[in-house]
Write a protein that holds these residues in place. Structure first.
Motif, mmCIF file in Angstrom:
data_model
loop_
_atom_site.group_PDB
_atom_site.id
_atom_site.type_symbol
_atom_site.label_atom_id
_atom_site.label_comp_id
_atom_site.label_asym_id
_atom_site.label_seq_id
_atom_site.Cartn_x
_atom_site.Cartn_y
_atom_site.Cartn_z
ATOM 1 N N SER A 91 -2.860 -6.544 15.517
ATOM 2 C CA SER A 91 -2.335 -5.191 15.663
ATOM 3 C C SER A 91 -2.216 -4.763 17.127
ATOM 4 O O SER A 91 -1.830 -3.642 17.423
ATOM 5 C CB SER A 91 -3.239 -4.212 14.912
ATOM 6 N N SER B 193 9.248 -3.936 8.935
ATOM 7 C CA SER B 193 8.218 -3.441 9.839
ATOM 8 C C SER B 193 7.405 -2.360 9.122
ATOM 9 O O SER B 193 7.852 -1.786 8.133
ATOM 10 C CB SER B 193 8.857 -2.846 11.091
ATOM 11 N N ASP B 194 6.222 -2.081 9.638
ATOM 12 C CA ASP B 194 5.380 -1.045 9.041
ATOM 13 C C ASP B 194 6.115 0.283 9.005
ATOM 14 O O ASP B 194 6.024 1.042 8.051
ATOM 15 C CB ASP B 194 4.093 -0.868 9.849
ATOM 16 N N GLU B 195 6.852 0.551 10.101
ATOM 17 C CA GLU B 195 7.567 1.816 10.173
ATOM 18 C C GLU B 195 8.605 1.952 9.086
ATOM 19 O O GLU B 195 8.714 2.988 8.449
ATOM 20 C CB GLU B 195 8.273 1.948 11.526
ATOM 21 N N ARG C 249 8.649 0.474 6.283
ATOM 22 C CA ARG C 249 7.964 0.610 5.007
ATOM 23 C C ARG C 249 7.530 2.069 4.788
ATOM 24 O O ARG C 249 7.678 2.612 3.698
ATOM 25 C CB ARG C 249 6.762 -0.332 4.973
ATOM 26 N N LYS C 250 7.025 2.695 5.857
ATOM 27 C CA LYS C 250 6.615 4.095 5.747
ATOM 28 C C LYS C 250 7.806 4.983 5.420
ATOM 29 O O LYS C 250 7.720 5.886 4.589
ATOM 30 C CB LYS C 250 5.994 4.569 7.068
#
Ligand code: ADP
Ligand code: MG
Length: 722
Positions: free
Chosen positions: A58, A623-625, A627-628
């Motif tokens: 991370s 990406s995590d973003e 997904r959010k």
């Protein structure tokens, strides 16, 4: 006298005519000053070397020091990758190359000490760094074996927090560049070199742009220190202070400009008095109103009504989620203008939208003996002449149109009310042009479906009052939103077939991002062909931004009339199209869209009586973003909530929101999502200056007015409002 900063960039050593041309074309950099204000978008920390045992997936970019123990080739054919097992005294990490395998194998050796730099990620439970930057450490080649204790245990250094010496010892700036720039050597490093050279040339400290008393009061460093540190930070602390100073300045001048302008508007402009609500309004209300107004619609109309009779010019922003019924509000308020003997002009961002407004409004005004006309780029020749003649003699009550209505030869008899729909496509300059169409400027209502939080709107648009429709008409079924991975396309197709059999229509949207326009259009073409094959018994239309307006319109009309059942499109349909029978919105590569865009697109369905659906199709890898974002969309139907989340999620430097919200200025360094506190502070200071120095004669503020003049010269939107 030509100041050093005003010099043409081509005279900077290392630039020359060719690169100067590229800099101008790609980034609008023409002078030394432009280059100075071209800030890095991020920095990589090369001031510290990490131990391998400290790093995890991370972390952002890290720097390591160690040696390669061995190489390994994994996989075969085109999927071959090279893995180097890289170690320091505390652990081992994999360096991975998917490309340039031969180069890496040839250039890097075991038992040589390297500084490795890259972003750690986790793959199959192991930390790895793909395509790292690698530099040899000269004269330090103690074999790693000697550093590791005899039985093979790693030796953890005594004190991890004591950072190891870094040969770079600094933060390295990263500049955004384009393909064309890279082709002539202007990658991020190239830009850094130019900037460094320029800063060396500037012997004199940069001329200060804020008065000393404002610097002192807000604990800000000088412009000279700030500029040098924003490009080449001495330390993280100095970088922080440099950014604070430059952000403050940017926000401060935006606020000074807005507030000064708002003050002048109140001072200079009387507003047209709409004294009465009369016959026309009441007749419509009694006889033609298609449905009872929602509470929010009533409240907003009242707010507008108050403005209209205040004697001051109204300048109001009407925010309302997609489908909240802004058109009806606009119409009712236009009728108040008619009652007072004034004309209304409604401006929409596209031809198709203008036509839809015409249709809707004519429909609602049925039997009322009011004349509503359309003026767009396609209205030409005799028809146009006749229309303009009727406009200037006052026979047309409501004119609906596109940009065409701001042209100089479009003259009204008594223009009293201007409505701008979907305001993010219009700048302040365009608004101002409309005002000039009457001796006393008309009241202005700007309508938008891209809400931004209320306090923020007031701060940003200092000169606009804000009304909000926070309620949808009753009986709306919320759009059901689902997320679907693209490898489950069979599922999706079955669903679409079901809906088509029920007689519904379908949108399928592809992203179009300018930098990768070619690839995107290819995606659209491929997608279109696939859709034609998968749904061969139906008619499929295709629309994108490259089509001529007339062609675009034709395709849209065919869809609106139901002649085609599926519309494959890029985001050109984003704004305001109304096809109530379309009940499914499929968004391909949804991970590539921003939140507000997704919400806008979703608003195209759910307009009829049927249950509607929005399907967000994405790759499995995201990406995590992303997904959010997808999760927020699935969870919420509320535009305001989504706007808040959007603001929170957005990273610095991403200006999607500012472009969309139609701000009359670009922020180069400040970020409204992150810098709210600073924005308030800057606004307070600006307000103090405006209030305390009404005739702008205080010598202490001379710097401010001079700088403001410069800024207005270099920013067309700023200058337009005076
Ligand atoms: P937007 O705010 O997105 O411009 P529109 O003005 O296009 O929304 O309205 C969306 C739909 O809602 C239209 O079909 C309109 O006729 C309908 N509508 C507007 N106001 C009401 C109301 N008070 N009750 C029921 N339906 C309404
Ligand atoms: Mg609308």
């Amino acid at each position: 006298m030509l100041k050093q900063l005003d010099q043409d960039i081509k005279y900077l050593k290392g630039v020359g005519p060719v690169r100067a041309e590229v800099l101008k074309k790609e980034l609008g950099i023409v002078t030394f000053r432009d280059l100075l204000y071209y800030y890095p978008y991020k920095y990589v920390d090369r001031s510290r070397i990490y131990y391998i045992c400290e790093i995890n997936g991370s972390m952002p970019y890290v720097q390591l020091k160690g040696q390669i123990l061995s190489f390994e080739t994994v996989g075969t054919g085109r999927k071959t990758r090279l893995v180097a097992h890289f170690a320091d005294r505390t652990g081992v990490v994999d360096l991975v190359w998917f490309q340039g395998v031969k180069y890496a194998q040839k250039n890097y050796q075991c038992r040589t000490t390297y500084i490795v730099f890259g972003k750690p990620t986790v793959f199959n439970g192991r930390v790895q760094i793909a395509h790292p930057d690698i530099d040899k450490v000269e004269g330090d080649n103690t074999p790693l074996e000697d550093m590791i204790s005899f039985d093979g245990d790693m030796m953890v250094p005594y004190n991890l927090s004591s950072a190891q010496d870094s040969p770079y010892g600094k933060f390295v700036p990263c500049y955004n560049t384009t393909e064309k720039m890279k082709n002539c050597g202007l990658n991020s490093d190239g830009m850094a070199k130019l900037t460094e050279k320029m800063l060396q040339l500037l012997r004199e400290p940069l001329e200060e742009t804020l008065p000393p008393y404002i610097l002192a009061r807000n604990y800000l460093i000088s412009l000279d220190d700030a500029m040098r540190n924003v490009h080449f930070p001495e330390s993280p602390q100095m970088l922080e202070r440099a950014q604070q100073r430059l952000k403050f300045e940017e926000l401060f001048y935006v606020q000074v400009n807005i507030l000064r302008y708002a003050r002048d508007r109140i001072r200079k402009f009387r507003g047209i008095m709409f004294n009465k609500v009369g016959e026309v309004f009441h007749t419509f209300y009694r006889q033609n109103l298609p449905f009872p107004l929602t509470g929010a619609q009533k409240r907003v109309i009242k707010e507008i009504r108050e403005d209209m009779r205040s004697g001051r010019q109204m300048n109001r922003l009407l925010q309302g989620d997609v489908g909240s019924g802004k058109t009806l509000v606009a119409l009712l308020c236009s009728l108040i203008a008619v009652d007072n003997g004034y004309q209304t002009c409604i401006m929409a961002p596209t031809e198709i939208l203008a036509e839809q407004h015409l249709e809707t409004i004519r429909g609602m005004l049925h039997g009322m003996n009011l004349r509503v006309e359309l003026l767009t780029g396609i209205v030409k020749g005799k028809k146009r002449e006749a229309l303009l003649a009727d406009l200037v003699t006052g026979q047309i009550h409501i004119l609906i149109g596109t940009h065409a209505v701001i042209e100089d030869n479009v003259l009204f008899s008594r223009l009293g009310f201007v409505i701008i729909d979907e305001q993010h496509r219009f700048g302040v300059a365009q608004r101002a042009k409309l005002w000039q169409k009457n001796t006393v400027p008309p009241h202005v209502l700007v309508m938008t479906a891209t809400p931004i939080p209320r306090t923020l709107a007031m701060t940003l648009y200092g000169d606009l009052d804000v009304s909000v429709i926070d309620e949808l008409p009753p009986g709306r079924k919320p759009v059901e939103t689902v997320h679907q991975y693209e490898n489950r396309r069979d599922n999706l197709n079955t669903f679409i077939h079901q809906q088509l059999r029920k007689g519904r229509q379908i949108y399928i949207v592809y992203p179009l991002i300018e930098e990768s326009e070619k690839i995107d259009l290819k995606n659209l073409e491929d997608g279109y062909e696939q859709v034609c094959r998968d749904f061969s018994q139906y008619k499929v239309g295709k629309v994108h931004g490259r089509l001529k307006p007339a062609e675009k319109d034709e395709v849209m009309q065919r869809f609106a009339s139901g002649e085609t059942q599926i519309l494959v499109a890029t985001t050109v349909i984003e704004v305001g199209v109304n096809v109530p029978n379309a009940s499914v919105m499929v968004i391909e590569n949804a991970e590539r869209f921003g939140l507000s865009q997704l919400h806008q697109l979703r608003g195209r369905v759910g307009r009829g009586a049927e249950q509607s659906y929005c399907v967000l199709v994405t790759k499995f890898k995201m990406s995590d973003e992303s997904r959010k974002r997808i999760k927020i969309m699935v969870d919420s139907n509320d535009g305001f909530e989504i706007a808040e989340m959007d603001l929170k999620l957005r990273g610095p430097g991403d200006l999607e929101g500012t472009q969309q919200s139609g701000m009359a200025f670009d922020l180069k360094i400040a970020n409204i999502a992150r810098d709210g506190q600073l924005l308030m502070k800057a606004r307070e200071e600006a307000q103090k200056v405006i209030d305390s120095d009404e005739d702008e004669s205080n010598p202490a503020n001379e710097i401010i007015w001079r700088r403001l003049r410069e800024l207005r010269k270099s920013n067309i939107n700023w200058g337009a409002i005076s």
